[in-house]
Scaffold this active site. Structure first.
Site, short mmCIF file in Angstrom:
data_model
loop_
_atom_site.label_atom_id
_atom_site.label_comp_id
_atom_site.label_asym_id
_atom_site.label_seq_id
_atom_site.Cartn_x
_atom_site.Cartn_y
_atom_site.Cartn_z
CG ASP A 188 24.39 -78.60 1.89
OD1 ASP A 188 25.48 -78.36 1.34
OD2 ASP A 188 23.90 -79.75 1.93
N GLY A 189 24.96 -76.05 0.16
CA GLY A 189 24.89 -75.64 -1.24
C GLY A 189 23.85 -76.47 -1.98
CE LYS A 195 26.39 -74.83 -8.34
NZ LYS A 195 26.67 -75.07 -6.97
N GLY A 200 25.84 -83.69 -5.82
CA GLY A 200 27.00 -83.67 -6.71
C GLY A 200 28.28 -84.09 -5.98
N GLY A 201 28.27 -83.90 -4.66
CA GLY A 201 29.42 -84.31 -3.85
C GLY A 201 29.20 -85.65 -3.17
CE LYS A 215 21.93 -80.46 -0.38
NZ LYS A 215 23.29 -80.08 -0.78
CB THR A 275 28.99 -81.92 1.69
OG1 THR A 275 28.84 -82.54 2.97
CG2 THR A 275 30.21 -82.52 0.99
CD GLU A 334 24.79 -82.77 0.84
OE1 GLU A 334 25.90 -82.27 0.61
OE2 GLU A 334 23.96 -83.00 -0.07
#
Ligand code: 5RP
Length: 223
Positions: free
Chosen positions: A81-82, A121, A96-97, A94, A28, A103
């Site tokens: 994923d980011g 990052k 932030g969204g 992770k 996401t 995730e």
């Protein structure tokens, strides 16, 4: 190159890690959105995806990519994923969204985690980005006090002036003031506090590979 261009670069580079004939795990965020756009070009070569959020599911479906429920499928070859932060060992922050719990579930179901991120990052020690923690609302204030005892300041994430509600119907705390030097131990400890759904440290589900977008191109870092 702008940050947006770096995200596009790594989103496209991640296509090399998608295995033809296999369902892909999809994360996401704005970097993953670039990956989803690129994935449309090979949608006929994969059965579909397992998604980590309602937002990603909607994007995938809008592009004609089938989305499977995680319970319908077995182990996935790869999860893309980011991250909000990634350190030199592949440990990440992770969430932030606000999608951290799903995730982590999809990451745990996957053999490899390919992290796609622009170079902003990259950190030496996790904790610069406010640490997201998904919590059950009745436990919020006790968890705030537990973070205070560790030197952190936790605040409830708001949306339109009200606590943000996650895809799982819970709230998010964002914690500043922490330097997370031992991510594995930290994740294990916080995850067992009553009322914590998931802490946004991804150490047990760390990256296998990071595709880092830099001014000179995509740097591939294996851990
Ligand atoms: C969402 C996440 C994202 O992967 C993280 O916030 C990075 O997002 P972006 O690619 O927009 O910078 O953990 O919960």
């Amino acid at each position: 190159m702008t940050q947006d261009e770096l995200k596009t670069l790594v989103g496209r580079a991640a296509l090399d890690y998608v295995v033809a004939g296999e369902i892909v795990g999809v994360g996401t965020g704005s970097t993953v959105n670039k990956f989803i756009e690129a994935l449309a070009a090979m949608k006929d070569r994969i059965p579909g995806a397992v998604s980590s959020s309602v937002a990603s599911t909607e994007r995938l479906q809008a592009l004609g990519i089938r989305v499977f429920d995680a319970n319908e499928v077995g182990e996935l070859a790869v999860y893309i994923d980011g991250a909000d932060e990634i350190d030199g060992r592949g440990y990440m922050v992770k969430g932030g969204g606000a999608a951290l719990t799903r995730e982590k579930i999809v990451a745990a179901q996957s053999r490899r985690f390919v992290c796609i991120a622009d170079e902003s990052k990259r950190v030496d020690v996790l904790g610069r980005f406010p640490l997201p923690v998904e919590v059950i609302p009745m436990a919020t204030q006790r968890i705030v006090r537990q973070f205070r005892a560790l030197g952190g300041t936790a605040t409830v994430r708001l949306k339109d002036g009200k606590p943000l509600v996650t895809d799982n119907g819970q709230h998010i705390l964002d914690v500043t003031g922490l330097a997370i030097r031992e991510p594995l131990a930290f994740e294990s400890e916080v995850n067992q506090w009553p009322g914590v759904v998931t802490v946004g440290v991804f150490a047990h589900q760390k990256a296998s590979v990071c595709l880092l977008g830099t001014a000179s191109g995509v740097q591939t870092i294996a851990y």
